[in-house]
Enzyme design. Structure first.
Site, short mmCIF file in Angstrom:
data_model
loop_
_atom_site.label_atom_id
_atom_site.label_comp_id
_atom_site.label_asym_id
_atom_site.label_seq_id
_atom_site.Cartn_x
_atom_site.Cartn_y
_atom_site.Cartn_z
N GLU A 143 -4.53 82.80 -12.66
CA GLU A 143 -3.08 82.62 -12.58
C GLU A 143 -2.52 82.64 -14.00
O GLU A 143 -2.09 83.66 -14.47
CB GLU A 143 -2.77 81.31 -11.84
N GLU A 183 -3.30 68.90 -12.07
CA GLU A 183 -2.26 69.50 -11.23
C GLU A 183 -1.93 68.60 -10.04
O GLU A 183 -0.76 68.40 -9.70
CB GLU A 183 -2.71 70.87 -10.73
#
Length: 941
Positions: A463, A733
């Site tokens: 990502e 996260e």
């Protein structure tokens, strides 16, 4: 006497004299021991060629001053110095001069052809390019301008031209590319010279998208363009530019990708029989072809963001043999970079280096990487001691698995090299709570890992994108810790370029395709420019971004329609609310329409303020009226007259309070409910990406500092400190990216280096330590520390545009001592813990106030105590949980996490689902003993 210390506040990277604008803004900091020092005037002197000119500035202005001289010409060098006069009439000495070099190209000067391999492979192929040229006389100056659709390094006569990494970075390549401007005078010599280029695809050739949708976006193969201007001592000049006469070849970098990693075969080194490298004159070796001219790279512009460099090195902390027998290195810190190795062995020996952020059950935890292999390979040449570091990739890792090492492994032969954008560190924080200190250090490392040319969500998996929502919430924290003005200014230029009909895409650069509006994500367009103004007095960025800001607000206004509410559309909402299932991270407690409409107000209000700042009075009135319409609609739709939100969840209350949507007289009521909800959750985090950065401010503003403290110091999952107790060295996260049993969260989206939830750092700086701007750019500072119970001290220090500011406090023997340092040419509003408010000038200050008596736990606690009383009595709570843990850990966990800690239920009733009669009796006995000890202590006192 005052002594000015000049600094050029330009669009150029920090610690570089190269400026990107013909008229760079300037500024200076003052060092002086004179208290309450204010500037009355300043004289700025510039030396250009043989001429000297000066400009006098009346008043206090010393930062972000418009260039007061004729614009610089391309490559022009100037020397700038300043001296100041204080309000006391004393004039200081001239500062040391600061060199300024114009790094931009002249009109029409960019004529380099874009070149690459003539017959590339089907996949992106690293390339090597070279050319030789004559230098016909003594060189006065040599300047290299270069860029790539990909990443590159240039060497002249075998020497790299600089120490930058992964240049020129990632921008929306079809609309904006960056050229480096490098002084190569010292590398040029009369006679035959050679220039060599190493080139790989990186961002330009990577496959973007999720799962089967991943695809190349920008190019199939990397391309390079560059030109050297040689200016001779006799006044003549010569350009050496890329064209089809250059040679091209493959070489030892046989494969390279951001996600995959890099493969290097040292047997293929481009060195001829006489030992000359391909970047040296006279190199002679087979296998080279003529380069081909390819589709031109978009005409590049000078860099305004910081370079990326190697900025730290970490040695191996521990060598681990995993349960499966593999060798894993622990560097003790989750970082972003790559490994440098020193190795010797037989030719053809192949080393494999795998990277991961965590171990899972003792083995390398690679599942969170998804499709990213994050694996480098090195094949030995067999020629003595070999040293190697991958050049065109990077990894996010704390652990590295080594396979194929020849002979006995020596951990000193491997070093972790940390890379990120080379920004100046400007902010520090410390408190007496060691876990909070580690939390703050994790925030710093999270920024370092994700500020690599652009602000990314994470640096390790497939990502690494510039998600707008993450930086929208994190920008204030970032702006305190580092000088991020140029970094974010550059990224905002890309954001504006990527907008479609005003809509901001989820990520910038937009590697995911169509742009869709999403609250809190697209609002980066309006929020981040205001952060730069608040922290750096940066009006220029707001002025340049104004159309972008207005375009986003207009798109939202159209979506909202006459109801002035943004409803029933796609939203990320309060992303990663801890109650959301791992596979449904948007399923938050707060209704996404409330999130969207709150941000509709925030952005229309931001545009109204921007218009007023820029003197666009008609537009200011227009957007102010719209913002007030949105406020009225929000209050009518989502807030009851009694002060309850239609989504009775912390994020909803926090937005209504911190965004100033609800009127001041109603905020205290909402704050009381917010505090109650926080206690009901057992002082565990119940917010996601939207609520987490603002909940502490919402609690503090409404008089609930103790609730905010309990939320901060909570160590049970979910909380800020739970990852710290699990050994985290960066921000995760998810609140539970790793579960208590050491297994990785089952969701397919899990990162251990994701700075968004670290936005609490801004509250630590402004509220706990009490250091904040009270006027743009810290021209006036606010010193307002809030001493937390059970903390002995806290302090923050920040290098403002005027100099170092500091705020801190310490408690001892019933007294709280507050200290402050206010930079020259500024003032500070000071609000002491006892409520006194005063204004002071520059210098060091200290005050003492009586320490307010801490809250005392109830002397008696028992089975008839309310759950609210239990959760507010940590000693009693831990005693109960300890008994349950010894009997049945699962029931203990259920008790901790499922109980609603209300004032309407008694402990005995709540335990009915978690404890049998014997366990309840034991709990009652423990509480009775605790109460007896307290009563005895009270009697003794």
């Amino acid at each position: 006497m005052s002594s000015p210390v000049p600094h050029i506040m330009t669009d150029a990277p920090y610690r570089s004299d190269v400026v990107a604008s013909p008229s760079p803004e300037i500024g200076w900091r003052i060092r002086t021991d004179t208290p309450d020092w204010r500037q009355a005037a300043a004289e700025v002197e510039v030396t250009r060629g043989e001429g000297v000119s000066s400009h006098r500035i009346e008043g206090r202005a010393s930062t972000r001053i418009a260039w007061p001289f004729p614009p610089l010409e391309p490559r022009e060098e100037a020397s700038l110095r300043v001296r100041v006069t204080g309000a006391d009439g004393v004039t200081g000495e001239w500062s040391e001069p600061r060199r300024v070099v114009a790094g931009f190209l002249g009109e029409g000067e960019w004529q380099a052809a874009t070149i690459g391999l003539p017959s590339p492979a089907e996949t992106a192929q690293p390339a090597y390019l070279r050319a030789e040229f004559e230098v016909t006389g003594p060189v006065a100056r040599g300047t290299l301008y270069a860029t790539a659709l990909g990443v590159y390094q240039v060497a002249i006569d075998g020497v790299d031209v600089d120490d930058q990494v992964m240049k020129p970075g990632w921008t929306p390549y079809a609309q904006r590319t960056i050229h480096e401007t490098t002084d190569v005078t010292a590398l040029l010599r009369e006679g035959r010279n050679a220039i060599g280029v190493r080139l790989a695809g990186a961002w330009a050739t990577e496959r973007y998208g999720f799962r089967d949708n991943a695809r190349p976006l920008y190019a199939d193969q990397p391309r390079f363009a560059g030109q050297v201007l040689i200016e001779y001592a006799d006044g003549s000049s010569q350009w050496v530019r890329t064209d089809a006469s250059w040679q091209a070849s493959t070489g030892p970098i046989t494969a390279s990708g951001l996600y995959a990693g890099e493969d290097y075969d040292a047997r293929l080194a481009l060195v001829d029989a006489d030992g000359r490298s391909f970047a040296q004159a006279g190199y002679a070796a087979d296998g080279w072809e003529r380069a081909v001219e390819l589709e031109a790279i978009h005409a590049p512009e000078a860099r305004v963001s910081p370079f990326v460099r190697r900025l730290d090195e970490l040695a191996v902390r521990e060598v681990i043999t995993t349960p499966s027998g593999r060798t894993v290195l622990d560097f003790g810190q989750n970082l972003v970079g790559r490994l440098r190795i020193r190795v010797s062995g037989a030719a053809g020996t192949r080393l494999t280096l795998r990277h991961a952020e965590v171990l899972e059950h003792g083995e390398l935890g690679t599942r969170p990487l998804r499709a990213a292999a994050a694996t480098d390979h090195y094949t030995l040449s067999g020629d003595g001691i070999e040293e190697w570091e991958p050049e065109f990739t990077f990894h996010g890792f704390r652990y590295a698995e080594i396979e194929g090492w020849p002979g006995e492994f020596d951990p000193s032969a491997v070093t972790a090299v940390v890379i990120h954008s080379d920004m100046e560190r400007t902010g520090w924080f410390e408190a007496s709570h060691p876990l909070v200190n580690r939390l703050h250090e994790n925030i710093v490392w999270g920024l370092r890992g994700n500020f690599l040319y652009l602000p990314t969500d994470c640096p390790q998996r497939d990502e690494r994108l510039g998600w707008t929502g993450d930086i929208q919430v994190f920008a204030p924290t970032a702006a305190f810790l580092y000088d991020v003005r140029g970094f974010l200014d550059s990224w905002l230029r890309d954001l504006a370029l990527e907008q479609v009909d005003g809509v901001v895409p989820f990520v910038v650069p937009n590697a995911l395709g169509a742009a869709r509006p999403a609250a809190a994500w697209g609002d980066a367009a309006t929020v981040v420019p205001w952060v730069l103004h608040e922290r750096y007095a940066d009006v220029a960025t707001i002025e340049r971004q104004y159309e972008s800001m207005k375009g986003w607000a207009d798109a939202l206004i159209e979506l909202a329609g006459p109801r002035r509410l943004w409803e029933a559309m796609f939203q990320f909402g309060d992303w990663l609310d801890p109650d959301a299932p791992p596979h449904l991270p948007a399923n938050a407690k707060t209704d996404p329409d409330i999130v969207a409409s709150a941000y509709l107000f925030l952005s229309t209000d931001a545009v109204a303020r921007a218009a007023a700042l820029l003197g666009r009075d008609d537009e200011a009135r227009q957007y102010r009226a719209i913002a007030e319409d949105v406020r009225a609609a929000f209050l009518a739709e989502y807030v009851t007259p009694a002060g309850r939100m239609m989504s009775d969840a912390q994020t909803a209350y926090a937005m209504a309070i911190v965004f100033d949507i609800v009127p001041a007289e109603q905020q205290e009521v909402l704050g009381a409910r917010l505090a109650e909800l926080t206690r009901l959750s057992g002082y565990r985090i119940s917010t996601g990406f939207v609520g987490t950065p603002i909940i502490q401010d919402a609690l503090t503003r409404t008089g609930n500092l103790e609730t905010a403290r309990r939320l901060l110091v909570q160590t049970e999952n979910p909380s800020w400190l739970y990852p710290v107790t699990m050994g985290a060295t960066t921000i995760w996260e998810r609140w539970d990216s790793m579960l208590p049993d050491g297994s990785i969260n089952p969701g397919e989206m899990t990162s251990f280096n994701h700075y968004a939830l670290g936005a609490v750092g801004d509250w630590l700086h402004r509220v706990v330590a009490g250091l904040a701007p009270d006027a743009p750019g810290y021209e006036r500072i606010r010193i307002q520390p809030r001493p937390l119970a059970d903390f002995d001290h806290a302090w923050a220090e920040h290098l403002t545009p005027y100099g170092t500011a500091r705020s801190g406090w310490a408690r001892q023997d019933g007294v709280i001592r507050v200290e402050a340092v206010v930079p020259p040419n500024t003032t500070a509003v000071v609000v002491l813990p006892d409520g006194r408010e005063l204004e002071v000038g520059s210098g060091a200050h200290e005050w003492e106030v009586t320490d307010a008596a801490p809250a005392v736990a109830a002397s008696r606690i028992g089975m008839d105590s309310t759950l609210a009383a239990v959760i507010d009595d940590l000693e009693a709570y831990e005693a109960i949980a300890g008994v349950l843990e010894a009997v049945d850990p699962e029931k203990a966990h259920a008790f901790r996490t499922n109980t609603k800690w209300s004032s309407g239920r008694e402990l005995g009733e709540a335990l009915a689902m978690h404890a049998g009669p014997d366990t309840k009796r034991e709990i009652a006995d423990r509480l009775s003993e605790l109460s007896a000890r307290r009563e005895e202590a009270t009697a003794d006192a």
